[in-house]
Write a protein that holds these residues in place. Structure first.
Motif: not given
Length: 438
Positions: A175-202
């Motif tokens: 479900i996360a991947a199906a949602l996050f594929e709609n995001l054109a870009h994620v600008i994360a606060q930290s490297e940890v947050d960034g890796e989490r978004f990547r892992e969820l498909g962003a």
């Protein structure tokens, strides 16, 4: 869960939301009664508006509450300088007040529509945004899907995923991947947050740092500050700010423990939810502590033990009255609150250990000596006592916090650079429209 099942689940969410739409009136009415909604503007939650859409390109910026709103103010001001219109949505009455105070009529403010298809569709049909910028961790499935269906680019800025949110999304990774594929870009606060978004498909994901570092310190009314400083005089002070249920009791107990060692001690308590003030006054009075309630304009007298900061938008005032601040939602609750504002205002920062939502900021402050974590009320009392007693150590901690904040700055510039491919075409469009006079 497979991709097919994930899309089926989102379709069911859409249908359930449409079916529930006629029933949400009682929920909104309840929030109005509790003061959580603006009675005169509650229809905005259904996507209705009294405002006209301005001509030309328009960016929709969403910030959930006060913290997120304050974080995106410099970003919004930078975008406004390009000549692009902005409609800003928030979800709380207090964040609407912040938007009015900080941005005034330069933007159009609306309350965010409920995450139900009729409300979201009505909002989008009226405003026709060219770009959607969402702050921090506001993941609303219907809104994301509707924006995606209309091919409106949506960018998550200052993106953050708490431990709890990440675990929850991991259980529903499809479900996360199906949602996050709609995001054109994620600008994360930290490297940890960034890796989490990547892992969820962003995709793509970049890291900017925390936008809250690039905001100015919270302001204070000079007149009110002068009066309070005159009333307090040379008394020793410490503050417990953004406290949650149970932490005010801890602060009061710390006061009772330390007042004999530090005669005249004044404890400043600023609850995260000021509506709890009546109960807190009764509780403190029952403990034999005299309270000055800020919302009632009660003066700080020589025998006042606690200044209760039960007002909204005056954090800058309270933090300027002390050099020691315990930041709540960290000892009796989980997640923590933002430690950057106290650090910006030259304050030694103390906190409980449950600071998962602000892990990166706390880690940087701790590494540089600007913050200290305590495990329990006794350790908090010991830390406050040490800082009150040792001026050199207190000032070193204050200076380290301020230096850490200065080192962390730059998130705004990095965010604007990541947004350039989305904003520059709108800037060109706005200029062409102006040149053509229509």
């Amino acid at each position: 869960m497979s991709e097919r099942w994930a899309r089926t689940a989102l379709m069911l969410y859409r249908c359930a939301g449409a079916a529930a739409y006629p029933l949400v009136g009682s929920y909104v009415a309840w929030r109005v009664a509790k003061g959580k909604e603006d009675r005169n503007r509650s229809r905005e939650r259904y996507g209705f508006t009294r405002r006209e859409r301005p001509a030309g390109p328009l960016i929709w910026v969403h910030a959930a509450s006060v913290g997120e709103t304050m974080a995106v103010v410099p970003l919004i001001e930078s975008i406004l300088d390009y000549g692009v219109n902005i409609v800003l949505t928030t979800g709380t009455v207090t964040s609407a007040k912040v938007a009015e105070e900080r941005l005034g009529r330069r933007i159009i403010h609306q309350y965010v529509p409920l995450d139900l298809k009729p409300a979201v569709s009505r909002f989008l049909d009226h405003w026709h945004p060219d770009l959607a910028i969402i702050a921090e961790s506001e993941i609303w499935p219907m809104t994301i899907l509707e924006l995606g269906a209309r091919r409106i680019p949506q960018v998550l800025v200052n993106g953050r995923l708490s431990d709890r949110s990440f675990r929850s999304w991991k259980k529903r990774s499809s479900i996360a991947a199906a949602l996050f594929e709609n995001l054109a870009h994620v600008i994360a606060q930290s490297e940890v947050d960034g890796e989490r978004f990547r892992e969820l498909g962003a995709r793509p994901v970049s890291v900017s740092g925390n936008l809250k570092v690039d905001t100015p310190p919270p302001p204070a009314n000079d007149g009110a500050l002068h009066v309070l400083k005159q009333e307090i005089g040379a008394r020793p002070t410490w503050a417990a700010v953004s406290t949650h249920d149970g932490e005010e009791t801890v602060a009061a107990e710390v006061h009772r423990t330390l007042v004999s060692r530090h005669p005249g001690l004044l404890t400043i308590i600023v609850p995260r939810h000021p509506e709890r003030a009546d109960a807190l006054v009764e509780q403190f009075s029952g403990m034999g502590l005299k309270v000055a309630r800020r919302s009632a304009g009660e003066p700080v007298e020589p025998d006042t033990a606690i200044l209760l900061g039960d007002t909204i938008g005056e954090m800058g005032l309270y933090l300027r009255l002390t050099e020691i601040a315990f930041v709540g939602r960290s000892l009796m609750s989980e997640g923590g609150q933002n430690p950057l504002e106290p650090a910006m205002l030259d304050t030694a920062v103390l906190s409980g250990r449950n600071v998962q939502n602000f892990r990166d900021s706390y880690q940087r402050l701790i590494d540089k000596g600007g913050a200290k974590l305590v495990r329990d009320p006794a350790m908090l009392a010991g830390a406050v006592n040490f800082l009150l007693t040792n001026e050199r150590a207190r000032h070193a901690m204050m200076a380290a916090g301020l230096a850490t904040v200065d080192e962390m700055r730059g998130a705004l510039g990095r965010t604007l650079k990541a947004l350039e491919p989305f904003i520059q075409p709108l800037v060109l469009k706005a200029r062409l429209k102006g040149a053509n006079g229509r």
